[in-house]
Design a protein around this motif. Structure first.
Motif, PDB file in Angstrom:
ATOM      1  N   ALA A 156       0.800  -1.060   0.127  1.00  0.00           N
ATOM      2  CA  ALA A 156       0.091  -0.525  -0.072  1.00  0.00           C
ATOM      3  C   ALA A 156       0.537   1.977   0.000  1.00  0.00           C
ATOM      4  CB  ALA A 156      -0.767   0.062   1.016  1.00  0.00           C
ATOM      5  N   PHE A 157       1.966   1.720   0.397  1.00  0.00           N
ATOM      6  CA  PHE A 157       3.112   2.017   0.697  1.00  0.00           C
ATOM      7  C   PHE A 157       3.130   3.210  -0.805  1.00  0.00           C
ATOM      8  CE2 PHE A 157       5.131  -0.847   2.671  1.00  0.00           C
ATOM      9  CZ  PHE A 157       5.981  -1.206   2.049  1.00  0.00           C
ATOM     10  N   ILE A 158       3.588   2.190  -1.937  1.00  0.00           N
ATOM     11  CA  ILE A 158       3.701   2.359  -2.704  1.00  0.00           C
ATOM     12  C   ILE A 158       2.631   3.019  -3.831  1.00  0.00           C
ATOM     13  CG2 ILE A 158       4.760   1.417  -4.455  1.00  0.00           C
ATOM     14  CD1 ILE A 158       6.983   1.047  -3.046  1.00  0.00           C
ATOM     15  N   ALA A 182      11.529   1.085  -7.444  1.00  0.00           N
ATOM     16  CA  ALA A 182      10.611   1.273  -6.237  1.00  0.00           C
ATOM     17  C   ALA A 182      10.286  -0.399  -5.607  1.00  0.00           C
ATOM     18  CB  ALA A 182       8.994   1.879  -6.015  1.00  0.00           C
ATOM     19  N   LEU A 183       9.745  -1.255  -5.698  1.00  0.00           N
ATOM     20  CA  LEU A 183       9.609  -2.523  -5.288  1.00  0.00           C
ATOM     21  C   LEU A 183      11.264  -3.170  -5.108  1.00  0.00           C
ATOM     22  CD1 LEU A 183       6.846  -3.660  -6.671  1.00  0.00           C
ATOM     23  CD2 LEU A 183       6.933  -2.963  -5.551  1.00  0.00           C
ATOM     24  N   ASN A 184      12.341  -3.119  -5.396  1.00  0.00           N
ATOM     25  CA  ASN A 184      13.102  -3.550  -5.336  1.00  0.00           C
ATOM     26  C   ASN A 184      14.228  -3.186  -4.274  1.00  0.00           C
ATOM     27  OD1 ASN A 184      14.354  -5.619  -6.841  1.00  0.00           O
ATOM     28  ND2 ASN A 184      14.307  -4.423  -8.682  1.00  0.00           N
ATOM     29  N   ALA A 185      13.895  -1.563  -4.267  1.00  0.00           N
ATOM     30  CA  ALA A 185      14.691  -1.011  -3.313  1.00  0.00           C
ATOM     31  C   ALA A 185      13.783  -0.983  -1.780  1.00  0.00           C
ATOM     32  CB  ALA A 185      14.601   0.800  -3.551  1.00  0.00           C
ATOM     33  N   TYR A 186      12.668  -1.327  -1.220  1.00  0.00           N
ATOM     34  CA  TYR A 186      11.609  -1.284  -0.513  1.00  0.00           C
ATOM     35  C   TYR A 186      12.474  -2.935   0.237  1.00  0.00           C
ATOM     36  CZ  TYR A 186       8.478  -4.207   1.997  1.00  0.00           C
ATOM     37  OH  TYR A 186       7.589  -4.833   2.559  1.00  0.00           O
ATOM     38  N   THR A 187      12.294  -3.636  -1.329  1.00  0.00           N
ATOM     39  CA  THR A 187      12.682  -5.539  -0.765  1.00  0.00           C
ATOM     40  C   THR A 187      14.221  -5.574   0.130  1.00  0.00           C
ATOM     41  OG1 THR A 187      13.127  -6.362  -2.880  1.00  0.00           O
ATOM     42  CG2 THR A 187      11.334  -6.914  -2.331  1.00  0.00           C
ATOM     43  N   SER A 188      14.790  -4.422  -0.439  1.00  0.00           N
ATOM     44  CA  SER A 188      16.337  -4.462  -0.796  1.00  0.00           C
ATOM     45  C   SER A 188      17.271  -3.916   1.165  1.00  0.00           C
ATOM     46  CB  SER A 188      17.022  -3.385  -1.267  1.00  0.00           C
ATOM     47  OG  SER A 188      18.675  -3.204  -1.055  1.00  0.00           O
ATOM     48  N   ALA A 213       7.358   1.257   5.038  1.00  0.00           N
ATOM     49  CA  ALA A 213       8.711   1.136   3.926  1.00  0.00           C
ATOM     50  C   ALA A 213       9.652   1.035   4.326  1.00  0.00           C
ATOM     51  CB  ALA A 213       7.867   2.134   3.584  1.00  0.00           C
ATOM     52  N   TYR A 214      10.047   0.691   5.753  1.00  0.00           N
ATOM     53  CA  TYR A 214      11.748   0.974   5.982  1.00  0.00           C
ATOM     54  C   TYR A 214      12.128   1.939   5.454  1.00  0.00           C
ATOM     55  CZ  TYR A 214      11.130  -4.532   7.541  1.00  0.00           C
ATOM     56  OH  TYR A 214      10.372  -5.430   8.100  1.00  0.00           O
ATOM     57  N   ASN A 215      11.691   2.899   5.611  1.00  0.00           N
ATOM     58  CA  ASN A 215      12.726   4.155   4.391  1.00  0.00           C
ATOM     59  C   ASN A 215      12.889   4.747   6.024  1.00  0.00           C
ATOM     60  OD1 ASN A 215       9.945   4.885   5.338  1.00  0.00           O
ATOM     61  ND2 ASN A 215      10.362   6.258   3.271  1.00  0.00           N
ATOM     62  N   LEU A 216      12.680   4.970   7.459  1.00  0.00           N
ATOM     63  CA  LEU A 216      12.471   5.530   8.325  1.00  0.00           C
ATOM     64  C   LEU A 216      13.236   4.475   9.292  1.00  0.00           C
ATOM     65  CD1 LEU A 216      12.745   7.865   9.925  1.00  0.00           C
ATOM     66  CD2 LEU A 216      10.765   7.675  10.382  1.00  0.00           C
ATOM     67  N   LEU A 217      14.402   4.306   9.917  1.00  0.00           N
ATOM     68  CA  LEU A 217      14.926   3.322  10.506  1.00  0.00           C
ATOM     69  C   LEU A 217      16.076   4.056  11.655  1.00  0.00           C
ATOM     70  CD1 LEU A 217      16.902   1.028   8.412  1.00  0.00           C
ATOM     71  CD2 LEU A 217      14.378   0.805   8.698  1.00  0.00           C
ATOM     72  N   LYS A 218      15.456   3.370  13.177  1.00  0.00           N
ATOM     73  CA  LYS A 218      15.961   4.286  13.993  1.00  0.00           C
ATOM     74  C   LYS A 218      16.474   2.991  15.152  1.00  0.00           C
ATOM     75  CE  LYS A 218      12.740   8.254  14.711  1.00  0.00           C
ATOM     76  NZ  LYS A 218      12.068   8.694  15.600  1.00  0.00           N
ATOM     77  N   PHE A 219      17.263   2.950  16.044  1.00  0.00           N
ATOM     78  CA  PHE A 219      17.939   1.711  16.150  1.00  0.00           C
ATOM     79  C   PHE A 219      19.489   2.737  17.494  1.00  0.00           C
ATOM     80  CE2 PHE A 219      20.199   1.310  12.657  1.00  0.00           C
ATOM     81  CZ  PHE A 219      21.455   1.390  12.589  1.00  0.00           C
ATOM     82  N   ARG A 220      20.174   1.803  18.686  1.00  0.00           N
ATOM     83  CA  ARG A 220      20.860   2.075  18.870  1.00  0.00           C
ATOM     84  C   ARG A 220      21.876   1.039  19.187  1.00  0.00           C
ATOM     85  NH1 ARG A 220      19.304   3.680  24.763  1.00  0.00           N
ATOM     86  NH2 ARG A 220      17.794   1.611  24.173  1.00  0.00           N
ATOM     87  N   TYR A 221      23.645   1.728  18.896  1.00  0.00           N
ATOM     88  CA  TYR A 221      24.245   0.725  19.416  1.00  0.00           C
ATOM     89  C   TYR A 221      26.264   1.415  20.289  1.00  0.00           C
ATOM     90  CZ  TYR A 221      27.383   3.066  15.941  1.00  0.00           C
ATOM     91  OH  TYR A 221      27.114   4.158  15.452  1.00  0.00           O
ATOM     92  N   PRO A 222      26.242   0.544  21.038  1.00  0.00           N
ATOM     93  CA  PRO A 222      27.177   0.615  22.075  1.00  0.00           C
ATOM     94  C   PRO A 222      28.493   1.141  21.531  1.00  0.00           C
ATOM     95  CG  PRO A 222      26.404  -1.678  22.794  1.00  0.00           C
ATOM     96  CD  PRO A 222      26.040  -1.236  21.368  1.00  0.00           C
ATOM     97  N   ILE A 223      29.276   1.900  21.952  1.00  0.00           N
ATOM     98  CA  ILE A 223      30.890   2.423  21.313  1.00  0.00           C
ATOM     99  C   ILE A 223      31.187   2.397  22.154  1.00  0.00           C
ATOM    100  CG2 ILE A 223      30.045   3.492  19.045  1.00  0.00           C
ATOM    101  CD1 ILE A 223      30.587   6.077  20.507  1.00  0.00           C
TER     102      ILE A 223
END
Length: 294
Positions: A156-158, A182-188, A213-223
């Motif tokens: 639906a988001f395409i 658009a579909l290839n980028a989304y699945t990638s 759509a996986y076009n906004l991602l948020k996460f954390r990692y320790p350094i």
């Protein structure tokens, strides 16, 4: 008892020397990271050039629009009763040539077959990432003007209806190319997140937050900051649905010595901008700049 001035000077010299050595090591690491980023960027550009060259060659070798080829295939597959052997042989050669052309289209990730003679076709878009098959999407399209999409299973988001309004009536091939990208980028993007969580979950603090759509991602990692571990908050934004790599990278570090980590985070930011998400942590792990999350 008064402190020996010479001893104080020597101590300060030792500290300065230690700082200088630390700075030199950090500079060497920064240079190494910059070189790694440049090498990966060159490889990505080379692969994209090969992909574009393949698409151009397939397009140049295709003898006419896809719809015409499909219609010819359908018509040629029904031989006339009064055909002699020579005509039958030529007919078989024609069918074989048409099927070869359709195979050339298939190399670009798009295939099609007649749904109703001279009326509708079923198009299939196969998505893949680095040789790994991901998903297939289907559209039934009425090809008689005015063209229209009968049904589909596009997410639906395409904005498939918007794409159709822009391209479908004038250029079917362009419409299919835009939709395929658009579909290839989304699945990638989805595949990269899945691989990140599968291969590097021990380096993440919690789960990856994302939208459909996986076009906004948020996460954390320790350094690692000396003997301490501090979290870096990451926000990745992809400006449009055809992006494989993020166009906006925000790294937020809230540790007490934030200024001393600016150079390190800048190198991390460049990695996120230029390298596939799950491979960023391969580089960080090799450089021993990421800690195992507890």
């Amino acid at each position: 008892m008064a402190q020996d001035p010479a001893a104080g000077v020597l101590e300060r010299l030792r500290k300065l020397e230690k700082c200088a050595n630390t700075l030199a090591i950090e500079q060497m690491k920064a240079q190494h990271r910059a070189q790694a980023v440049q090498q990966k960027r060159a490889v990505i550009q080379q692969l994209r050039s090969k992909r574009d060259a393949l698409r151009t060659r397939v397009t140049a070798q295709s003898a006419g629009p896809m719809l015409d080829i499909l219609a010819d295939t359908q018509a040629a597959s029904t031989p006339q009763l009064d055909q002699v052997d020579v005509s039958t042989t030529l007919l078989k050669e024609r069918i074989e040539t048409l099927h070869h052309i359709l195979e050339a289209y298939h190399l670009t990730g798009i295939s099609a077959e007649v749904r109703e003679l001279n009326s509708a076709f079923t198009f299939c878009i196969n998505t893949a990432y680095e040789g790994t098959y991901l998903d297939s999407y289907y559209l039934d399209i009425q090809t008689q003007h005015p063209r229209k999409i009968i049904c589909h299973n596009i997410p639906a988001f395409i904005p498939v209806e918007q794409m159709a309004c822009t391209y479908l009536q004038l250029d079917l091939r362009r419409f299919m190319d835009v939709l395929r990208d658009a579909l290839n980028a989304y699945t990638s993007r989805r595949y990269q997140v899945e691989q990140l969580q599968k291969l590097h979950s021990m380096f993440l603090t919690g789960q990856v937050q994302r939208n459909a759509a996986y076009n906004l991602l948020k996460f954390r990692y320790p350094i690692l900051c000396g003997d301490m571990e501090q979290d870096v908050q990451v926000k990745l934004v992809y400006k449009d649905l055809a992006c494989y790599l993020p166009t906006g990278v925000t790294l937020t570090y809230t540790g007490a010595d934030a200024e001393s980590t600016d150079a390190k985070l800048e190198c991390h930011r460049q990695l996120f901008e230029n390298v596939e998400l799950h491979r960023v942590f391969d580089s960080l792990k090799l450089q021993e700049e990421v800690a195992i999350s507890s």
